[in-house]
Design an enzyme around this catalytic site. Structure first.
Site, mmCIF file in Angstrom:
data_model
loop_
_atom_site.group_PDB
_atom_site.id
_atom_site.type_symbol
_atom_site.label_atom_id
_atom_site.label_comp_id
_atom_site.label_asym_id
_atom_site.label_seq_id
_atom_site.Cartn_x
_atom_site.Cartn_y
_atom_site.Cartn_z
ATOM 1 C CG HIS C 78 -1.529 1.304 1.537
ATOM 2 N ND1 HIS C 78 -2.497 1.876 0.747
ATOM 3 C CD2 HIS C 78 -1.294 2.190 2.541
ATOM 4 C CE1 HIS C 78 -2.851 3.038 1.272
ATOM 5 N NE2 HIS C 78 -2.127 3.257 2.354
ATOM 6 C CG ASP C 107 6.034 17.472 -26.842
ATOM 7 O OD1 ASP C 107 6.444 16.973 -25.776
ATOM 8 O OD2 ASP C 107 5.193 16.932 -27.578
ATOM 9 C CD1 TRP C 143 6.571 3.549 4.066
ATOM 10 C CD2 TRP C 143 7.730 4.398 2.346
ATOM 11 N NE1 TRP C 143 6.939 4.839 4.388
ATOM 12 C CE2 TRP C 143 7.646 5.387 3.340
ATOM 13 C CE3 TRP C 143 8.413 4.702 1.167
ATOM 14 C CZ2 TRP C 143 8.223 6.647 3.209
ATOM 15 C CZ3 TRP C 143 8.988 5.967 1.030
ATOM 16 C CH2 TRP C 143 8.891 6.922 2.051
ATOM 17 C CB SER C 170 10.449 5.631 -14.233
ATOM 18 O OG SER C 170 9.352 6.486 -14.410
ATOM 19 C CB SER C 171 11.663 9.119 -10.475
ATOM 20 O OG SER C 171 10.608 8.311 -10.052
ATOM 21 C CG HIS C 254 12.294 14.913 5.049
ATOM 22 N ND1 HIS C 254 11.204 14.793 5.865
ATOM 23 C CD2 HIS C 254 12.285 16.168 4.585
ATOM 24 C CE1 HIS C 254 10.570 15.944 5.913
ATOM 25 N NE2 HIS C 254 11.206 16.809 5.141
ATOM 26 C CD GLU C 256 9.435 10.051 -2.899
ATOM 27 O OE1 GLU C 256 10.399 10.418 -3.613
ATOM 28 O OE2 GLU C 256 8.344 9.684 -3.358
ATOM 29 C CE1 TYR C 258 8.274 19.353 3.441
ATOM 30 C CE2 TYR C 258 10.136 17.937 3.886
ATOM 31 C CZ TYR C 258 9.127 18.739 4.338
ATOM 32 O OH TYR C 258 8.951 18.918 5.670
ATOM 33 C CB SER C 269 0.467 28.726 -6.004
ATOM 34 O OG SER C 269 1.017 28.316 -4.777
ATOM 35 C CG HIS C 303 12.373 14.449 10.789
ATOM 36 N ND1 HIS C 303 12.300 15.623 10.096
ATOM 37 C CD2 HIS C 303 11.768 13.533 10.008
ATOM 38 C CE1 HIS C 303 11.675 15.418 8.957
ATOM 39 N NE2 HIS C 303 11.345 14.151 8.882
ATOM 40 C CG HIS C 304 11.729 10.033 8.950
ATOM 41 N ND1 HIS C 304 10.365 9.922 8.777
ATOM 42 C CD2 HIS C 304 12.107 11.080 8.181
ATOM 43 C CE1 HIS C 304 9.950 10.835 7.929
ATOM 44 N NE2 HIS C 304 10.995 11.560 7.552
ATOM 45 C CB THR C 329 5.485 25.081 5.524
ATOM 46 O OG1 THR C 329 6.678 24.327 5.328
ATOM 47 C CG2 THR C 329 4.309 24.339 4.950
ATOM 48 C CE LYS C 332 4.435 27.194 -1.394
ATOM 49 N NZ LYS C 332 5.058 28.225 -2.227
ATOM 50 N NE ARG C 451 4.038 3.444 10.697
ATOM 51 C CZ ARG C 451 4.825 4.172 9.906
ATOM 52 N NH1 ARG C 451 5.679 5.026 10.432
ATOM 53 N NH2 ARG C 451 4.760 4.038 8.604
HETATM 54 C C1 HEA Z 1 0.966 8.272 -0.537
HETATM 55 C C2 HEA Z 1 -0.275 8.365 -0.376
HETATM 56 C C3 HEA Z 1 -1.178 7.515 0.451
HETATM 57 C C4 HEA Z 1 -2.518 7.487 0.265
HETATM 58 C C5 HEA Z 1 -3.316 8.240 -0.784
HETATM 59 C C6 HEA Z 1 -3.049 6.603 1.265
HETATM 60 C C7 HEA Z 1 -4.406 6.327 1.387
HETATM 61 C C8 HEA Z 1 -4.957 5.555 2.391
HETATM 62 N N1 HEA Z 1 -4.269 4.928 3.418
HETATM 63 FE FE1 HEA Z 1 -2.293 4.833 3.621
HETATM 64 N N2 HEA Z 1 -0.294 4.782 3.852
HETATM 65 C C9 HEA Z 1 0.645 5.447 3.098
HETATM 66 C C10 HEA Z 1 0.394 6.334 2.071
HETATM 67 C C11 HEA Z 1 -0.880 6.618 1.576
HETATM 68 N N3 HEA Z 1 -2.051 6.081 2.055
HETATM 69 C C12 HEA Z 1 1.987 5.113 3.547
HETATM 70 C C13 HEA Z 1 3.295 5.640 2.974
HETATM 71 C C14 HEA Z 1 1.822 4.218 4.600
HETATM 72 C C15 HEA Z 1 2.926 3.574 5.441
HETATM 73 C C16 HEA Z 1 3.186 2.176 4.968
HETATM 74 C C17 HEA Z 1 4.157 1.521 5.899
HETATM 75 O O1 HEA Z 1 3.913 1.547 7.131
HETATM 76 O O2 HEA Z 1 5.175 1.004 5.409
HETATM 77 C C18 HEA Z 1 0.388 4.043 4.771
HETATM 78 C C19 HEA Z 1 -0.161 3.241 5.765
HETATM 79 C C20 HEA Z 1 -1.517 3.162 6.015
HETATM 80 C C21 HEA Z 1 -2.075 2.551 7.179
HETATM 81 C C22 HEA Z 1 -1.306 1.934 8.339
HETATM 82 C C23 HEA Z 1 -1.094 0.471 8.050
HETATM 83 C C24 HEA Z 1 -0.266 -0.143 9.117
HETATM 84 O O3 HEA Z 1 0.452 0.599 9.808
HETATM 85 O O4 HEA Z 1 -0.327 -1.373 9.257
HETATM 86 C C25 HEA Z 1 -3.444 2.642 7.053
HETATM 87 C C26 HEA Z 1 -4.411 2.123 8.043
HETATM 88 O O5 HEA Z 1 -5.497 2.601 8.150
HETATM 89 C C27 HEA Z 1 -3.709 3.334 5.824
HETATM 90 C C28 HEA Z 1 -4.973 3.607 5.344
HETATM 91 C C29 HEA Z 1 -5.208 4.320 4.186
HETATM 92 C C30 HEA Z 1 -6.538 4.537 3.657
HETATM 93 C C31 HEA Z 1 -7.832 3.988 4.219
HETATM 94 C C32 HEA Z 1 -6.369 5.309 2.542
HETATM 95 C C33 HEA Z 1 -7.475 5.817 1.650
HETATM 96 O O6 HEA Z 1 -7.304 7.203 1.432
HETATM 97 C C34 HEA Z 1 -7.495 5.068 0.343
HETATM 98 C C35 HEA Z 1 -8.731 5.477 -0.434
HETATM 99 C C36 HEA Z 1 -8.717 4.935 -1.845
HETATM 100 C C37 HEA Z 1 -9.375 3.809 -2.211
HETATM 101 C C38 HEA Z 1 -10.165 3.003 -1.246
HETATM 102 C C39 HEA Z 1 -9.273 3.270 -3.605
HETATM 103 C C40 HEA Z 1 -10.422 3.648 -4.457
HETATM 104 C C41 HEA Z 1 -11.678 2.821 -4.253
HETATM 105 C C42 HEA Z 1 -11.804 1.505 -4.591
HETATM 106 C C43 HEA Z 1 -10.624 0.608 -4.802
HETATM 107 C C44 HEA Z 1 -13.134 0.901 -4.735
HETATM 108 C C45 HEA Z 1 -13.339 -0.190 -3.735
HETATM 109 C C46 HEA Z 1 -13.664 0.434 -2.416
HETATM 110 C C47 HEA Z 1 -14.208 -0.301 -1.413
HETATM 111 C C48 HEA Z 1 -14.321 -1.787 -1.524
HETATM 112 C C49 HEA Z 1 -14.653 0.346 -0.129
HETATM 113 N N4 HEA Z 1 -2.529 3.638 5.206
HETATM 114 C C1 HEA Z 2 3.578 15.128 1.855
HETATM 115 C C2 HEA Z 2 4.303 14.540 2.735
HETATM 116 C C3 HEA Z 2 4.767 15.127 4.036
HETATM 117 C C4 HEA Z 2 4.892 16.438 4.452
HETATM 118 C C5 HEA Z 2 4.602 17.711 3.688
HETATM 119 C C6 HEA Z 2 5.395 16.379 5.800
HETATM 120 C C7 HEA Z 2 5.671 17.518 6.559
HETATM 121 C C8 HEA Z 2 6.288 17.473 7.791
HETATM 122 N N1 HEA Z 2 6.610 16.351 8.519
HETATM 123 FE FE1 HEA Z 2 6.194 14.436 7.988
HETATM 124 N N2 HEA Z 2 6.077 12.550 7.362
HETATM 125 C C9 HEA Z 2 5.595 12.114 6.146
HETATM 126 C C10 HEA Z 2 5.162 12.914 5.113
HETATM 127 C C11 HEA Z 2 5.179 14.294 5.162
HETATM 128 N N3 HEA Z 2 5.543 15.073 6.212
HETATM 129 C C12 HEA Z 2 5.580 10.668 6.089
HETATM 130 C C13 HEA Z 2 5.128 9.814 4.904
HETATM 131 C C14 HEA Z 2 6.067 10.220 7.309
HETATM 132 C C15 HEA Z 2 6.189 8.782 7.813
HETATM 133 C C16 HEA Z 2 7.211 7.950 7.108
HETATM 134 C C17 HEA Z 2 7.151 6.565 7.691
HETATM 135 O O1 HEA Z 2 7.699 6.360 8.793
HETATM 136 O O2 HEA Z 2 6.511 5.680 7.076
HETATM 137 C C18 HEA Z 2 6.386 11.430 8.074
HETATM 138 C C19 HEA Z 2 6.940 11.391 9.330
HETATM 139 C C20 HEA Z 2 7.392 12.497 9.999
HETATM 140 C C21 HEA Z 2 8.215 12.435 11.158
HETATM 141 C C22 HEA Z 2 8.743 11.168 11.843
HETATM 142 C C23 HEA Z 2 7.749 10.638 12.808
HETATM 143 C C24 HEA Z 2 8.216 9.340 13.387
HETATM 144 O O3 HEA Z 2 8.259 8.346 12.646
HETATM 145 O O4 HEA Z 2 8.565 9.332 14.582
HETATM 146 C C25 HEA Z 2 8.437 13.736 11.556
HETATM 147 C C26 HEA Z 2 9.247 14.149 12.732
HETATM 148 O O5 HEA Z 2 9.751 15.207 12.808
HETATM 149 C C27 HEA Z 2 7.767 14.593 10.592
HETATM 150 C C28 HEA Z 2 7.773 15.980 10.628
HETATM 151 C C29 HEA Z 2 7.227 16.775 9.641
HETATM 152 C C30 HEA Z 2 7.283 18.243 9.680
HETATM 153 C C31 HEA Z 2 7.864 19.099 10.763
HETATM 154 C C32 HEA Z 2 6.699 18.661 8.512
HETATM 155 C C33 HEA Z 2 6.568 20.101 8.077
HETATM 156 O O6 HEA Z 2 6.964 20.233 6.728
HETATM 157 C C34 HEA Z 2 5.168 20.633 8.249
HETATM 158 C C35 HEA Z 2 5.128 22.130 8.056
HETATM 159 C C36 HEA Z 2 3.722 22.674 8.026
HETATM 160 C C37 HEA Z 2 3.102 23.316 9.059
HETATM 161 C C38 HEA Z 2 3.781 23.520 10.371
HETATM 162 C C39 HEA Z 2 1.664 23.780 8.951
HETATM 163 C C40 HEA Z 2 1.497 25.114 8.258
HETATM 164 C C41 HEA Z 2 2.289 26.198 8.904
HETATM 165 C C42 HEA Z 2 1.707 27.287 9.512
HETATM 166 C C43 HEA Z 2 0.233 27.466 9.600
HETATM 167 C C44 HEA Z 2 2.622 28.342 10.031
HETATM 168 C C45 HEA Z 2 2.604 28.486 11.530
HETATM 169 C C46 HEA Z 2 2.965 27.224 12.221
HETATM 170 C C47 HEA Z 2 3.924 27.151 13.193
HETATM 171 C C48 HEA Z 2 4.829 28.286 13.514
HETATM 172 C C49 HEA Z 2 4.054 25.892 14.018
HETATM 173 N N4 HEA Z 2 7.126 13.815 9.665
HETATM 174 CU CU LIG Z 3 10.534 13.506 7.103
#
Ligand code: HEA
Ligand code: HEA
Ligand SMILES: [Cu+2]
Ligand code: CUA
Lengths: 290, 293, 535
Positions: C78, C107, C143, C170-171, C254, C256, C258, C269, C303-304, C329, C332, C451
Site C-alpha cells: 500500500h 512539447d 515501505w 523512470s523518475s 525526507h 521524497e 516534499y 497557488s 527526524h525519522h 511552509t 506559503k 502502527r
Molecule cells: C501516498 C499516499 C497515500 C494514500 C493516498 C493513502 C491512502 C490511504 N491509506 Fe495509507 N499509507 C501510506 C500512504 C498513503 N495512504 C503510507 C506511505 C503508509 C505507510 C506504509 C508503511 O507503514 O510502510 C500508509 C499506511 C496506512 C495505514 C497503516 C497500516 C499499518 O500501519 O499497518 C493505514 C491504516 O489505516 C492506511 C490507510 C489508508 C486509507 C484507508 C487510505 C485511503 O485514502 C485510500 C482510499 C482509496 C481507495 C479506497 C481506492 C479507491 C476505491 C476503490 C478501490 C473501490 C473499492 C472500495 C471499497 C471496496 C470500499 N494507510
Molecule cells: C507530503 C508529505 C509530508 C509532508 C509535507 C510532511 C511535513 C512534515 N513532517 Fe512528515 N512525514 C511524512 C510525510 C510528510 N511530512 C511521512 C510519509 C512520514 C512517515 C514515514 C514513515 O515512517 O513511514 C512522516 C513522518 C514524519 C516524522 C517522523 C515521525 C516518526 O516516525 O517518529 C516527523 C518528525 O519530525 C515529521 C515531521 C514533519 C514536519 C515538521 C513537517 C513540516 O513540513 C510541516 C510544516 C507545516 C506546518 C507547520 C503547517 C502550516 C504552517 C503554519 C500554519 C505556520 C505556523 C505554524 C507554526 C509556527 C508551528 N514527519
Molecule cells: Cu521527514
C-alpha cells in the site's frame, strides 16, 4: 471546510476532555482514550507537558490562521457582492511579521524540548542495570549484576485467541495482546538503566507510562533509563514499536513495579532458583483465561 | 534570457516524431531485471542474465543510429542541441549522487560505526557487552572477521597509482582531441581520441589484475567485511563506468572516422568527454579515500 | 539549418499518429501526460484496495481476514504503490500536460525520453505486484524496507529491489526532462520570475528527484549485495550497521515527501488566485519559500530516527532543522490566506479542494511539528499518530491537490465541462469521510496503538471502527472521480472560449480548449506572455 473545521474542533474538545488526566491504558471503553498517558515517571510527565504545550500552541495558531481564512470564505465571496482588491498582492511589513512570529513561536517550543531531551538522555548514576534483548518474537530480560535472566513472551490465552479464526472473542481475554508470561520486575524509586539490543532484526521497546522508547539494534547496545515514582506499584503495559516481522504485534512489553524491598527479595528468590538449575522462563506460565 | 540565446529558431520549434526505441528500451530493462531475478532466485541458470543486456545493446544501437541519422540530416536546431547538453549534464549529476551514496556509506562506517563497535562515544557498552576484544581500526572486516581472520588491505602505491596516472593522462588526451576537433585537425583528433579509449581499456585491464591479486593473494574479497564491501562496490561501480565510457569513446571515434562532427556541432563528442571527466573525478575521490587515507 | 527542420516540424503536425502507435510510440506531451494520469488512477485504486483490506482487518480486534504476514505485505505494498505509483506519477502527468502549455513550448524538451520514463512504470509495478504471487512471502518490511528484516524475505526480495530500481530510473529520466524543458524551452519573454508557480514548484521538485532517487538506488543496491553477495554494509559483525541503511534511506525519504507536496503547493497557488479573482499574494516570497523548503529537506532526515539512539547533539540538530521547515511552509499558507483576503471568491470544485487542502494540510503540518519535538516523538514514534500525520499531508495534502488540479484543468484538456454537481459530491464526501478516517488515528496513536500491526488491544476497538467506516466511505466516494472524468470526456458540454474559468490567468488559457496537438508551434508573443503572467 466547515467539516475540516469541525475536524479540529472535535479533536480539540476531545483532547480538552482529557487534558486534565488521561485514563489508564487498561480502561475497557475506548471512546475516552484520546491522549498520551501522563505516566508514572518524571520524564513521562514532562513529555506529557511538552506534548500538551505543543498541542495548544498549534490549536492557537490554527484558530488564528483558520479564523482569517474562514472570514474570507464568509465575507469575501462573490455571491455577497465582494469585488476583488487586485492591488493587494504584496506587503513587506506583514510578510516580515509572519516570518518572524513563527520563528519566535518555534523557539518557545524548541527550548523546553531541548532541555528535556538532554535530561532524558542522561543515563548516569543508574542503580540497576537490566539487559533487554529483543528477538522474533519476544524479549529476554537479564539483570546484569545478579545474572537473573528469563524470556518474556505473549501470554498463553492471548496467543490462543489471536490465531486466525480462533473463534475466541478477544473481549473475553484479560489484557488481550498486552499480557506476557513473565513480566519484567523493577523496583520503584530506583534509577533503572536498560541496555537494549537484539539478536535478529530491529525491535523497539516501548513503555508509554514510563515515557521510554528505544530501538533494539542487532549488534549495538542502546542505553535508556527511568525512575518510577515511589509508591506507584502496579503493572504497566506497552508493545514493540518497530516492525519486526510476522508477529510484530505480538511481543508486548509488560513491567511490574514493586517496592525496593520486595524487589530485593524477589531477585534473591530468582537467583536461588536459577542456581538450582531451574529455567525461569519455563516457570509459572500464565494460566489460560477462565 | 533563454529567448535571445536561440533567436534563429525562435520562429519555429522542432518536434521529433514518434519512435519505437523508447518502448524497446523499457522492455529491455524489464527483461534485464527479470533475468536477474530469475537467476538470483535460482529459477533459472545464469543464461537468464543474457537477454537483457543483448536487448539493451540492440536498443542503444538502434536509438543512437536513428538520432545520429536525424542529426546528420540537420533536422535538429541549436535549441534541441542545448536540450541534449543539459540532459547529459543532469544525468551526470544523478550519477554523482549515486556514487555519493556509496561514499557516504564508506565515511559513515569508517568514521562512526567502526569506532562505535570499538566502544567510542555513546557506544562504550556496545563494545564491552557485545564485541569485547574488538579494537577499532581501518581497514577492518568487523568484530567477527567476516570473510576470514586476516586479509591484506589494498595499497595506494601499486596499481592504484599507475591507474591514477592513466586516467589523468586520458583526461588530458580527450581534451587535446576536443581542441583538435574544434580547430579542425582531424588526424590529431583521431589519434588522441584513440589514445583516450586505449588508456581507458588499459585502466580496466589493470583493475582486473588488481582484483585478481586481491582474491588470490591478499584474501581480500567482496565478502571481507565492511572494508571489502566498500572497496569492491566503489571501485567496481567505477570500473563499470570506465568500461561504459571507453565503449562510448570507441563509438564516437568510429563516427569521427566516418567524418561526423563539425568544429561547431559535436554534441555526442562533448557528452562523452564530459562523462569521461566525471569518471576521472570520481576516481580521484576513490584514490584518496579508498586507497590512500 | 533553419530550412530542413522547419519542414520536418511542419510535416509533423500532419502526421498525428493513430491507433495503438499513438500511445506506445508516443512522443506527445499530452498523450504521455494522459497515460501518466490514467496509470496513477489505476495505482491509486490498487493501493486503495490494499488499504481497504487493511481497514477491514482492523475493523475489530483479533484476526478475521488475513495472516499477520500477509497484513504486513498489504501495508508495505500500500505504501509503495501509493507513493511511487499513485502520487508521483500523477504529478509527472500534470507536469507533462501543463508545463509546455504554461511556458509556451511545443512539447517537452526530450519527448522520446519522456515516453521511456512512462513506459518503465507499468513494468516496474507489474514486477512489484508480482511479488504477491511468488513462493514465500511478498515484501512485508514496510515501505521503508529496513534491514535486517527486509533481508529475510525470499524470492520476492530481488523483485522488490529491482522494482525500486526501475521506478528510480523512470523518475530520474522524467525529472531530467522537466528541468531541461523549463530551463531551455521557455518562450521568449517567459523570464524565470514570470513563470507560473506550478512550473517553479516542479523545477525544484525535479531537482530534488535527480538528487535523491540515485541515493535510494544506492541504498537498495547495498541491500541486494548484502543479501546475495555477502557484503556487510548493514551487518555489525562485519563492521557495518543496520542504522546506516536508515540514514541513506531517509536522506532520500525526507526529500521524497516534499517531492510529493511541492507540486501540490504549485497547483494550489494556481487555483486560489483564479477563484479569488486576485493575483497570488507575495509571488516572490512563494518562490523563495519553495526553494528554502527544498534546501531544508536535505538536512532533516534523521527526524525519522529519533529512537534509534543517535548522539544527543545529532538529535538536537535534527529537531531544530526540522522545526525550521514550519517557517517557509507557514509563509506559503499565509500567502494563500492573503490571496483569498479581499478576493471575490466562488466555490467551484477545484477551489473547494484547494480550500480543504489549506485546512487539512495545515493540520497534518501541525502534527508534523509535534513529531519534530524529540522527547514527544519518543512517545509518538511508531504509532498511529504518525500514520495520522502523514495521511493528512499525503491524502488531504497531495491527493486533494491532485483532485483539485484535475478538476481545474480538465476543461482545458478536453474542451468540455464536467458535471459540477457530481464533482461537489465527490468533494464533500471525500472531505467529510477523510476526517472520519484519519482524525481518530491521532487518538489511537496517542493512546498507544502501534502502527504496522494487524491486531490491537480491545480498548482501541471503538476508534478503529470509526476509522474503518470512514475508510470504506472515503474509498467508495473515490469511484466518483474516474466516473466524472469519463463522462466529461464522453459527453461533457463544450466550453466556449479559451478560458474555462473567468478568473484564470496563464499561457495555458490563451490556447483553445482542447489545445492543438503541438501546443505552441510558434512561441507566444511577449504581450501574450505578459498578459498570462499572473502578477
Ligand atoms: C501516498 C499516499 C497515500 C494514500 C493516498 C493513502 C491512502 C490511504 N491509506 Fe495509507 N499509507 C501510506 C500512504 C498513503 N495512504 C503510507 C506511505 C503508509 C505507510 C506504509 C508503511 O507503514 O510502510 C500508509 C499506511 C496506512 C495505514 C497503516 C497500516 C499499518 O500501519 O499497518 C493505514 C491504516 O489505516 C492506511 C490507510 C489508508 C486509507 C484507508 C487510505 C485511503 O485514502 C485510500 C482510499 C482509496 C481507495 C479506497 C481506492 C479507491 C476505491 C476503490 C478501490 C473501490 C473499492 C472500495 C471499497 C471496496 C470500499 N494507510
Ligand atoms: C507530503 C508529505 C509530508 C509532508 C509535507 C510532511 C511535513 C512534515 N513532517 Fe512528515 N512525514 C511524512 C510525510 C510528510 N511530512 C511521512 C510519509 C512520514 C512517515 C514515514 C514513515 O515512517 O513511514 C512522516 C513522518 C514524519 C516524522 C517522523 C515521525 C516518526 O516516525 O517518529 C516527523 C518528525 O519530525 C515529521 C515531521 C514533519 C514536519 C515538521 C513537517 C513540516 O513540513 C510541516 C510544516 C507545516 C506546518 C507547520 C503547517 C502550516 C504552517 C503554519 C500554519 C505556520 C505556523 C505554524 C507554526 C509556527 C508551528 N514527519
Ligand atoms: Cu521527514
Ligand atoms: Cu519486535 Cu516489532
Amino acid at each position: 471546510m466547515h467539516r475540516a473545521r469541525l475536524g479540529i474542533l472535535g479533536g480539540t474538545l476531545a483532547l480538552l476532555a482529557t487534558a486534565a488526566g488521561a485514563p489508564v491504558a487498561s480502561a475497557q471503553s475506548g471512546w475516552s482514550l484520546l491522549n498520551l498517558p501522563v505516566g508514572v515517571t518524571d520524564v513521562s510527565r514532562k513529555i506529557y507537558g511538552l506534548h500538551m504545550m505543543a498541542f495548544w500552541i498549534c490549536v492557537g495558531i490554527a484558530v488564528v490562521v483558520f479564523g482569517v481564512m474562514i472570514w474570507s470564505l464568509i465575507f469575501h465571496r462573490r455571491s455577497r457582492g465582494a469585488v476583488a482588491d487586485v492591488t493587494l498582492i504584496h506587503n513587506t511589513k506583514v510578510e516580515v511579521i509572519w516570518t518572524a512570529v513563527p520563528v519566535l513561536i518555534l523557539i518557545s517550543m524548541a527550548v523546553p524540548a531541548a532541555n528535556l531531551l538532554v535530561k532524558i538522555n542522561d543515563n548516569s548514576h543508574a542503580q540497576l542495570d537490566i539487559k533487554v534483548t529483543g528477538f522474533q518474537w519476544g524479549w529476554q530480560y537479564t539483570y546484569m549484576k545478579s545474572g537473573v535472566s528469563f524470556v518474556s513472551k505473549l501470554a498463553y490465552d492471548t496467543d490462543a485467541a489471536r490465531q486466525l479464526g480462533s473463534g475466541i472473542n478477544p473481549d473475553t481475554v484479560k489484557n488481550y495482546l498486552l499480557d506476557v508470561d513473565h513480566p519484567l520486575v523493577v523496583p520503584t524509586g530506583t534509577k533503572v538503566r536498560l541496555l537494549i539490543t537484539s539478536v535478529d532484526v530491529i525491535h523497539s521497546w516501548w513503555l508509554p507510562d514510563f515515557g521510554v522508547k528505544r530501538d533494539a539494534l542487532p549488534g549495538f547496545i542502546n542505553e535508556v533509563s527511568f525512575t518510577v515514582d515511589p509508591g506507584k506499584l502496579g503493572v504497566y503495559r506497552g508493545q514493540c514499536t518497530e516492525l519486526c516481522g510476522r508477529d510484530h504485534a505480538y511481543m508486548p512489553v509488560v513491567v511490574r513495579t514493586v517496592s525496593p524491598a520486595d524487589f530485593a527479595a524477589w531477585l534473591k528468590r530468582q537467583q536461588a532458583l536459577q542456581k538450582q538449575g531451574v529455567d525461569l522462563s519455563a516457570q509459572t506460565i500464565a494460566a489460560p483465561a477462565g | 534570457m533563454a529567448s535571445n540565446a536561440h533567436a534563429p529558431d525562435s520562429q519555429h520549434y522542432y518536434v521529433p516524431h514518434g519512435s519505437p526505441w523508447p518502448i524497446v528500451a523499457a522492455v529491455a530493462l524489464f527483461v534485464l531485471m527479470w533475468g536477474a531475478v530469475a537467476y538470483l532466485d535460482n529459477w533459472s541458470g545464469a543464461w537468464s542474465l543474457l537477454p537483457g543486456p543483448l536487448l539493451l545493446f540492440f536498443m542503444f544501437g538502434g536509438w543512437f543510429h536513428a538520432v545520429i541519422g536525424e542529426n546528420q540530416h540537420g533536422v535538429y536546431n541549436t535549441q534541441v542541441d542545448r536540450s541534449f547538453r543539459m540532459g547529459m549534464l543532469w544525468f551526470i549529476f544523478s550519477e554523482v549522487m549515486f556514487f555519493g551514496a556509496f561514499f557516504g556509506a564508506l565515511f559513515y562506517s569508517r568514521v562512526l560505526v567502526v569506532p562505535w563497535l570499538g566502544g567510542a562515544g555513546i557506544r562504550a557498552l556496545t563494545n564491552m557487552l557485545l564485541w569485547p576484544h574488538f579494537e577499532a581500526t581501518w581497514p577492518t572486516n568487523g568484530p567477527l572477521h567476516v570473510g576470514g581472520e586476516t586479509f591484506e588491505a589494498m595499497s595506494a602505491y601499486g596499481i592504484a597509482a599507475i591507474n591514477t596516472l592513466i586516467l589523468l593522462t586520458s583526461g588530458l588526451t580527450v581534451t587535446i582531441a576536443h581542441h583538435a576537433l574544434r580547430s579542425g585537425h582531424r588526424t590529431r583528433l583521431k589519434i588522441f581520441l584513440a589514445l583516450t579509449f586505449l588508456l581507458g581499456f588499459a585502466f580496466v585491464a589493470l583493475q582486473a589484475h588488481e582484483y585478481y591479486d586481491a582474491y588470490t593473494k591478499m584474501n581480500l574479497r567482496l565478502t571481507t567485511g565492511i572494508y571489502g564491501s566498500t572497496f569492491f562496490m566503489l571501485t567496481g561501480f567505477h570500473g563499470l563506468h570506465v568500461t561504459i565510457g571507453a565503449i562510448m569513446l570507441v563509438v564516437v571515434w568510429l563516427r569521427v572516422l566516418r567524418g561526423h562532427f563539425t568544429p561547431r556541432q559535436h554534441f555526442a563528442f562533448e557528452a562523452v568527454s564530459w562523462y569521461w571527466h566525471f569518471v576521472d573525478v570520481v576516481w580521484l575521490g576513490l584514490f584518496v579515500f579508498v586507497y590512500w587515507l | 539549418m533553419a530550412e530542413p527542420h522547419a519542414e520536418t516540424s511542419h510535416a509533423d503536425h500532419d502526421h498525428k499518429p493513430h491507433g495503438w502507435r499513438r500511445w506506445v510510440f508516443a512522443t506527445n506531451h499530452k498523450d504521455i501526460g494522459t497515460m501518466y494520469l490514467v496509470a496513477s488512477c489505476v495505482m491509486f485504486f490498487i493501493g486503495g484496495s490494499a488499504a481497504m483490506m487493511i481497514r477491514a482487518e482492523l475493523f475489530k480486534p483479533g484476526m478475521q481476514l488475513v495472516d499477520p504476514g500477509v497484513f504486513n505485505s498489504l501495508t508495505t505494498l500500500h505504501g509503495l504503490i501509493m507513493i511511487f505509483g499513485a502520487i508521483m506519477p500523477a504529478w509527472v502527468g500534470l507536469a507533462n500536460w501543463m508545463i509546455p502549455l504554461q511556458i509556451g513550448a511545443p512539447d517537452m524538451a526530450l519527448p522520446r525520453l519522456n515516453n521511456l520514463s512512462f513506459w518503465i512504470l507499468p513494468f516496474a509495478f507489474s514486477l512489484l505486484i508480482a511479488t504477491l504471487f511468488v513462493p514465500g512471502s511478498a515484501p512485508a518490511g514496510g515501505w521503508t524496507m529496513y534491514p535486517p528484516l527486509t533481508l529475510q524475505f525470499g524470492d520476492s526480495f530481488p523483485m522488490l529491489i529491482f522494482a525500486i530500481h526501475l521506478m528510480g530510473i523512470s523518475s530520474i529520466l522524467g525529472a531530467i526532462n522537466v528541468i531541461v524543458t523549463i530551463m531551455n524551452m521557455r518562450a521568449p519573454g517567459m523570464t524565470l520570475l514570470r513563470m507560473p508557480l506550478f512550473v517553479w514548484a516542479w523545477l525544484i521538485t525535479a531537482f530534488l528527484l535527480i538528487a535523491v532517487m540515485p541515493v535510494l538506488a544506492g541504498a537498495v543496491t547495498m541491500m541486494l549485495t548484502d543479501h546475495f553477495f555477502g557484503t556487510s554494509f548493514f551487518n555489525a559483525a562485519g563492521g557495518g550497521d543496520p542504522v546506516m541503511f536508515q540514514h541513506i534511506f531517509w536522506f532520500f525519504g525526507h526529500p521524497e515527501v516534499y517531492i510529493m507536496i511541492l507540486p501540490a503547493f504549485g497547483v494550489i497557488s494556481e487555483i486560489i488566485p483564479t477563484f479569488s479573482r486576485k493575483p497570488i499574494f507575495g509571488y516572490e516570497a512563494m518562490v523563495y519559500a519553495i526553494a528554502s523548503i527544498a534546501f531544508l529537506s536535505f538536512i532533516v532526515w534523521a527526524h525519522h530516527m529519533f529512537t534509534v539512539g543517535l548522539p544527543v547533539s545529532a538529535q538536537l540538530f535534527f529537531m531544530f532543522s526540522t522545526m525550521l521547515i514550519a517557517v517557509p511552509t507557514g509563509v506559503k499558507v499565509f500567502n494563500w490566506a492573503a490571496t483569498m483576503w479581499k478576493g471575490s471568491l466562488t466555490f467551484e470544485p477545484p477551489m473547494l479542494f484547494a480550500i480543504a487542502f489549506l485546512f487539512l494540510f495545515s493540520i497534518g503540518g501541525f502534527s508534523g511539528l509535534m513529531l519534530a519535538l524529540v522527547p514527544a516523538d519518543y512517545q509518538y514514534h511508531g504509532t498511529y499518530f504518525v500514520v495520522a500525520h502523514f495521511h493528512y499531508v499525503l491524502v488531504t495534502g497531495s491527493a486533494f491537490a491532485i483532485f483539485g488540479g484535475v478538476y481545474y484543468w480538465l476543461p482545458k484538456w478536453t474542451g468540455r465541462m464536467y458535471n459540477m454537481a457530481l464533482a461537489k459530491w465527490h468533494f464533500w464526501l471525500s472531505t467529510i469521510f477523510v476526517n472520519v478516517l484519519f482524525f481518530p488515528q491521532h487518538f489511537l496513536g496517542l493512546a498507544g496503538m502501534p502502527r504496522r500491526t494487524p491486531d490491537y488491544a480491545v480498548q482501541f476497538t471503538d476508534w478503529n471502527m470509526v476509522s474503518s467506516i470512514g475508510g470504506f466511505a472515503f474509498g467508495v466516494s473515490q469511484l466518483l472521480l474516474p466516473y466524472i472524468v469519463w463522462r466529461c470526456v464522453r459527453a461533457g458540454k463544450p466550453v466556449e472560449g479559451n478560458k474555462a474559468w473567468d478568473g484564470a490567468h496563464g499561457l495555458e488559457w490563451e490556447l483553445p480548449s482542447p489545445p492543438p496537438f503541438h501546443s505552441w508551434t510558434v512561441p507566444p508573443s511577449d504581450a501574450l506572455v505578459a498578459r498570462g503572467a499572473s502578477h
